[in-house]
Design a protein around this motif. Sequence first.
Motif, mmCIF file in Angstrom:
data_model
loop_
_atom_site.group_PDB
_atom_site.id
_atom_site.type_symbol
_atom_site.label_atom_id
_atom_site.label_comp_id
_atom_site.label_asym_id
_atom_site.label_seq_id
_atom_site.Cartn_x
_atom_site.Cartn_y
_atom_site.Cartn_z
ATOM 1 N N ARG A 83 0.820 -0.937 0.008
ATOM 2 C CA ARG A 83 0.066 0.137 0.123
ATOM 3 C C ARG A 83 0.910 1.299 -0.078
ATOM 4 O O ARG A 83 1.589 1.404 0.855
ATOM 5 N N TYR A 84 0.822 1.960 -1.133
ATOM 6 C CA TYR A 84 1.301 3.254 -1.292
ATOM 7 C C TYR A 84 0.600 4.395 -1.386
ATOM 8 O O TYR A 84 -0.614 4.057 -2.043
ATOM 9 N N GLU A 85 0.871 5.444 -0.627
ATOM 10 C CA GLU A 85 -0.118 6.696 -0.453
ATOM 11 C C GLU A 85 0.543 7.798 -0.857
ATOM 12 O O GLU A 85 1.606 8.085 -0.608
ATOM 13 N N LEU A 86 -0.474 8.768 -1.324
ATOM 14 C CA LEU A 86 0.006 10.238 -1.693
ATOM 15 C C LEU A 86 -0.931 11.054 -0.716
ATOM 16 O O LEU A 86 -2.192 10.793 -1.023
ATOM 17 N N THR A 87 -0.567 11.860 0.139
ATOM 18 C CA THR A 87 -1.250 12.711 0.934
ATOM 19 C C THR A 87 -1.102 14.229 0.545
ATOM 20 O O THR A 87 -0.070 14.440 0.560
ATOM 21 N N VAL A 88 -2.258 14.874 0.420
ATOM 22 C CA VAL A 88 -2.135 16.411 0.086
ATOM 23 C C VAL A 88 -2.920 17.045 1.100
ATOM 24 O O VAL A 88 -4.311 16.690 0.974
ATOM 25 N N ALA A 89 -2.581 17.735 1.786
ATOM 26 C CA ALA A 89 -3.392 18.872 2.689
ATOM 27 C C ALA A 89 -4.331 17.873 3.597
ATOM 28 O O ALA A 89 -5.642 18.134 3.714
ATOM 29 N N GLY A 90 -3.850 16.820 4.040
ATOM 30 C CA GLY A 90 -4.443 15.755 4.840
ATOM 31 C C GLY A 90 -5.469 14.790 4.157
ATOM 32 O O GLY A 90 -6.123 13.922 4.911
ATOM 33 N N GLN A 91 -5.604 14.898 2.918
ATOM 34 C CA GLN A 91 -6.539 14.066 1.953
ATOM 35 C C GLN A 91 -5.596 12.802 1.343
ATOM 36 O O GLN A 91 -4.791 13.283 0.673
#
Length: 194
Positions: free
Chosen positions: A161-169
């Motif tokens: 699982r890899y994620e990108l978080t922008v402004a808490g989203q």
Amino acid sequence: MEAAKPWWDSASSVSEQLDLLVKDLVANLSLLQIEGRALLTSPECSEDSVAAGEGGCFMRNQEGVHDGGEWIEANLVPIGGGVLDAVLCGRDGDSRWPLLPKLCEILRRHHSLSSATSGDGIDIQLARLSALRGPTHIWPHCGPTNARLRLHFPLLVPAGRYELTVAGQTRRWESGVLTLANESLRFAHSPSLI
């Protein structure tokens, strides 16, 4: 002008030209994945040249926003825009085959500074392939302005699982799944291979 937001849900909501670029990238995903894998093992992009910090296709990321593992990048369009890299994309009249023929063809077709588009394309200010090796974590960071969007198009993502978080989203990072993020808002992301 529309207010800053962390994510843009579709390229067509930004511009018709960006939507055309995205459709071109998605339609050619399997070829782009083959090129990405080949670049990682190409003699022109050897580990020795990366380890020395010079030459080759990849250079170590110098932003200082990651820990563990290794983050290397191959710049197709240098910061500030302009011409495509001669090693990765070839030169006019050069008999050497470009290392990324399909990706460079797509960028040429859509880049506004290309003579082929006559100014109707996208002003690409930076285009690069990133590769992360080992347990690499990229810290929260941001770009300098709200005037740019950052298009992430993961080609090769390992199992997990890899994620990108922008402004808490947060959104998952998956091969061939595009994300469009406002680069001035703080974000952090986990690795893809390229």
